[in-house]
Design a protein around this motif. Sequence first.
Motif, mmCIF file in Angstrom:
data_model
loop_
_atom_site.group_PDB
_atom_site.id
_atom_site.type_symbol
_atom_site.label_atom_id
_atom_site.label_comp_id
_atom_site.label_asym_id
_atom_site.label_seq_id
_atom_site.Cartn_x
_atom_site.Cartn_y
_atom_site.Cartn_z
ATOM 1 N N ARG B 173 -4.376 10.928 -10.054
ATOM 2 C CA ARG B 173 -2.937 10.794 -9.803
ATOM 3 C C ARG B 173 -2.669 10.630 -8.314
ATOM 4 O O ARG B 173 -1.861 9.814 -7.879
ATOM 5 C CB ARG B 173 -2.281 12.064 -10.334
ATOM 6 N N LEU B 174 -3.405 11.419 -7.544
ATOM 7 C CA LEU B 174 -3.275 11.368 -6.096
ATOM 8 C C LEU B 174 -3.700 9.989 -5.571
ATOM 9 O O LEU B 174 -3.012 9.383 -4.740
ATOM 10 C CB LEU B 174 -4.179 12.459 -5.525
ATOM 11 N N ARG B 176 -3.739 7.145 -7.185
ATOM 12 C CA ARG B 176 -2.759 6.135 -7.583
ATOM 13 C C ARG B 176 -1.498 6.216 -6.725
ATOM 14 O O ARG B 176 -0.916 5.195 -6.364
ATOM 15 C CB ARG B 176 -2.390 6.310 -9.067
ATOM 16 N N ALA B 177 -1.093 7.440 -6.394
ATOM 17 C CA ALA B 177 0.105 7.594 -5.564
ATOM 18 C C ALA B 177 -0.116 6.972 -4.194
ATOM 19 O O ALA B 177 0.765 6.305 -3.650
ATOM 20 C CB ALA B 177 0.474 9.065 -5.429
ATOM 21 N N ARG B 179 -2.110 4.536 -3.601
ATOM 22 C CA ARG B 179 -2.098 3.095 -3.831
ATOM 23 C C ARG B 179 -0.666 2.576 -3.914
ATOM 24 O O ARG B 179 -0.333 1.547 -3.334
ATOM 25 C CB ARG B 179 -2.836 2.800 -5.147
ATOM 26 N N GLU B 180 0.193 3.283 -4.596
ATOM 27 C CA GLU B 180 1.544 2.802 -4.839
ATOM 28 C C GLU B 180 2.433 2.904 -3.605
ATOM 29 O O GLU B 180 3.184 1.983 -3.309
ATOM 30 C CB GLU B 180 2.188 3.574 -5.983
ATOM 31 N N ASP B 181 2.426 4.032 -2.920
ATOM 32 C CA ASP B 181 3.314 4.207 -1.772
ATOM 33 C C ASP B 181 2.848 5.386 -0.916
ATOM 34 O O ASP B 181 3.115 6.542 -1.225
ATOM 35 C CB ASP B 181 4.748 4.448 -2.252
ATOM 36 N N THR B 183 3.767 6.277 2.096
ATOM 37 C CA THR B 183 4.818 7.023 2.777
ATOM 38 C C THR B 183 5.424 8.061 1.847
ATOM 39 O O THR B 183 5.616 9.222 2.226
ATOM 40 C CB THR B 183 5.909 6.056 3.266
ATOM 41 N N ALA B 184 5.690 7.644 0.611
ATOM 42 C CA ALA B 184 6.264 8.592 -0.341
ATOM 43 C C ALA B 184 5.280 9.723 -0.623
ATOM 44 O O ALA B 184 5.668 10.889 -0.718
ATOM 45 C CB ALA B 184 6.633 7.867 -1.631
ATOM 46 N N ALA B 185 3.998 9.378 -0.730
ATOM 47 C CA ALA B 185 2.995 10.418 -0.987
ATOM 48 C C ALA B 185 2.971 11.421 0.169
ATOM 49 O O ALA B 185 2.883 12.630 -0.033
ATOM 50 C CB ALA B 185 1.620 9.796 -1.184
ATOM 51 N N MET B 186 3.076 10.888 1.362
ATOM 52 C CA MET B 186 3.076 11.752 2.544
ATOM 53 C C MET B 186 4.290 12.684 2.523
ATOM 54 O O MET B 186 4.194 13.849 2.876
ATOM 55 C CB MET B 186 3.112 10.866 3.796
ATOM 56 N N LYS B 190 1.096 15.001 0.693
ATOM 57 C CA LYS B 190 -0.269 14.510 0.556
ATOM 58 C C LYS B 190 -0.716 13.884 1.869
ATOM 59 O O LYS B 190 0.100 13.363 2.623
ATOM 60 C CB LYS B 190 -0.364 13.478 -0.574
ATOM 61 N N GLU B 325 3.482 -4.697 -8.814
ATOM 62 C CA GLU B 325 4.035 -4.328 -7.504
ATOM 63 C C GLU B 325 5.111 -5.305 -7.075
ATOM 64 O O GLU B 325 4.983 -6.491 -7.315
ATOM 65 C CB GLU B 325 2.929 -4.321 -6.446
#
Lengths: 257, 325
Positions: B173-174, B176-177, B179-181, B183-186, B190, B325
């Motif tokens: 999950r981490l 993929r997150a 991979r997807e975005d 900035t949002a993960a940060m 994360k 995407e």
Amino acid sequence: MVEPILSVSNITRDFGTFRAVDGVSLDISGGSITGLIGPNGAGKTTLFNVLTGMLPPSSGSISFRGKDVTCMSPDRLFELGLGRTFQIPRPFSRMSVLENVMLAPLAQIGERLSGPFLRSREMRNQEQAIHARAMEVLKFVTLDALADQAAGQISGGQKKLLELARVLMADPQLILLDEPAAGVNPSLTRVLIEKIEELNDAGKTFLIIEHDMDFVMKHCDPVIALAEGKVVFQGTAQEAQVNPILLDAYLGAQADV
Amino acid sequence: MIGLLSYLVFFATVAAILSIAVLGLNLQWGNTGLFNGGVVAFFGAGGYGTLILGGTPQADHLGGFALPYLIALSGGMAIAGLLAWGVGILTLRLRHDYLAIATFGVAVAFENLMRNAEGLAGGAKGLRGFERPLRQALGDGFTYNLLFLIFVLGLLIATYIFLERLIRSPYGRLLRAIREDETAAMSLGKNPARIRLAAFIAGSVIMGLAGGLYATFYAFISPQDVLPILTFQIWAMLIVGGAGNNKGAVMGTFLIWGAWTASGWGLSRFAPLEVQLYTGSLQFILIGVVIVGMLLWRPQGLFEEKLVVSQSGRAKHLKQQGVRE
Ligand SMILES: Nc1ncnc2c1ncn2[C@@H]1O[C@H](COP(=O)(O)OP(=O)(O)OP(=O)(O)O)[C@@H](O)[C@H]1O
Ligand SMILES: [Mg+2]
């Protein structure tokens, strides 16, 4: 006065020669719902980005819960209890709504390489708890029926709610919301406000950027106004409603009614 | 009959080895969104590493440490991981296309180093002095190759299970997150830099395993084995199979390797002589057409990535409804 949870002193942020945030100082007191208003391009989002570590300030300092956090990275700040949402939602598009929310909790056993292999039972138990809580939070923001949808496919307003759900999932102390009601339909906005007040009663502090003056005047106290990067007003909602600068620049139309 | 069978064993061995490399790339690109344009450098590091560590001492170049085979193979993987660590520290700040260019450069530099630094690994002549493990007991014949295929399949299955378990856990999950975005993960606590580096190294170690097995199979490796075309082939396998889907990665490998082998055979058998001269070039064109065609008409690959959803409290995979995407 209550000890401020966030204290900002003399923050400046330049983009090239353009000064987007210009010497902003403010204190957010713990347990408040503070409104941040100002015209388009006033520097509100930029200030959020600086406060959450997404952009380093050009000068100035920030302290959060009594700790100097100037230039700290966003992930560390989040760990300390400072959460935020984005004005333009940033969903993890090719992940389910549920996964988007389940990602947020801190200290997940399964987020270390050892988790799935050496501590799989503990990890599974934790996953179950996170899953249950995620469904609760999704229900809270009325997205539970969409849990299995790809987050890239839900509507714009639903994405805003997802932003909120994600940040709530990790239970931060201070939550910065960038235009939470923009693009969300009025009945959902009412739900949103109820939720914010409910969480506020439970002790959470909010700093909210919002253009909807009705929202700000009814639910935010104190109110801070930014224009051209500077703080032009700071006071209670009542004071804001009769402040000549704000009446002129911002509230004119509503004041006439 | 035995000729065909032994050919099938040969084909399956190479395809299974390449599948492992494709799975490594899937961890990097499919799951984490890291565009590794230099797969062959990590594949090669594993191959060269295994042979240097496990081969007999050589006068004219490094190595021949004559270590037991499994230690040599693990060492090869570790060398691939070390290379990934170094490259990762330097380049992982770069986003998609820049990362691709930088890693592609690393792979070309690796090939050049191997070709020219004779004292290091035998130069253009390749690396010699390695004997396949247990050769004395088993000989060189069909039995050996069959047992080696079983060994390779075992490692392929182990890699597959390891990765499936990983990507279905919160770790996946981490990834993929990120991979997807990022900035949002940060913004959700994360640390993308750390996670990108971990995924890059883990994927490269898996590529190193594939390279080690490949070199073991031929008991030889040379700069010809680490040409950029191999990187493109491995990418084609992943894209055709379906990035983000491990089953797709393996299926894509067998399919593309089958098509590659068949096209080579077909051209050399049926094409007029003047065309046969260009077999290699025609195959290059073919692989390019396959990649471009797939990206145009079915970018998700034959086996689409599945969305992790919840049903009755258990995370389970469901068909994704065409989100790109
Ligand atoms: N990354 C950037 N590079 C250059 N200029 C920027 C950048 N980000 C913001 N700005 C500029 O800084 C100013 C403030 O932008 P900001 O997004 O903070 O405004 P805002 O108050 O949030 O406005 P709105 O209410 O429209 O969201 C704008 O003039 C914008 O063009
Ligand atoms: Mg803004």
